[in-house]
Design an enzyme around this catalytic site. Sequence first.
Site, PDB file in Angstrom:
ATOM      1  N   HIS A   1      33.754  33.953  44.265  1.00 35.64           N
ATOM      2  CA  HIS A   1      34.299  33.107  43.206  1.00 35.64           C
ATOM      3  C   HIS A   1      35.285  32.117  43.833  1.00 35.64           C
ATOM      4  O   HIS A   1      35.307  31.929  45.044  1.00 35.64           O
ATOM      5  CB  HIS A   1      34.916  33.961  42.092  1.00 35.64           C
ATOM      6  CG  HIS A   1      36.098  34.754  42.554  1.00 35.64           C
ATOM      7  ND1 HIS A   1      37.386  34.300  42.448  1.00 35.64           N
ATOM      8  CD2 HIS A   1      36.179  35.971  43.147  1.00 35.64           C
ATOM      9  CE1 HIS A   1      38.214  35.201  42.947  1.00 35.64           C
ATOM     10  NE2 HIS A   1      37.509  36.223  43.386  1.00 35.64           N
ATOM     11  N   ALA A   2      36.114  31.481  43.018  1.00 39.84           N
ATOM     12  CA  ALA A   2      36.958  30.383  43.484  1.00 39.84           C
ATOM     13  C   ALA A   2      37.895  30.741  44.639  1.00 39.84           C
ATOM     14  O   ALA A   2      37.937  30.027  45.639  1.00 39.84           O
ATOM     15  CB  ALA A   2      37.770  29.829  42.310  1.00 39.84           C
TER      16      ALA A   2
END
Length: 102
Positions: free
Chosen positions: A25-26
């Site tokens: 994810h980010a």
Amino acid sequence: MTMLDKADGQIFSGNVRLVHAVGMHARPAVKLTKLAKKFQAQISVRVEGAAEWINAKSVAKIMAMRAAHGSTIEIKAAGSDAEAAVAAVVKLIETDFPDEVS
């Protein structure tokens, strides 16, 4: 880590299992691209078996890869510091993206 000889120089590659609980994810994507940008080498990654290699220096592309927890990430790099780049990316992923990157 393996090394493939090419006429225009050496390409180093490696693979590592993604142990991060929620996948790529980010936060881990940003850490991966920040690390990749420290190297001169061209670094590409992909989820094992995927057709397309992704530029490891692009946050958006790394996040779009949607690598899930437990998937194997393949890394390849070409350039003057390619071997160090592959080793650093493998270490980052296998140690679950620690906050203090050496």
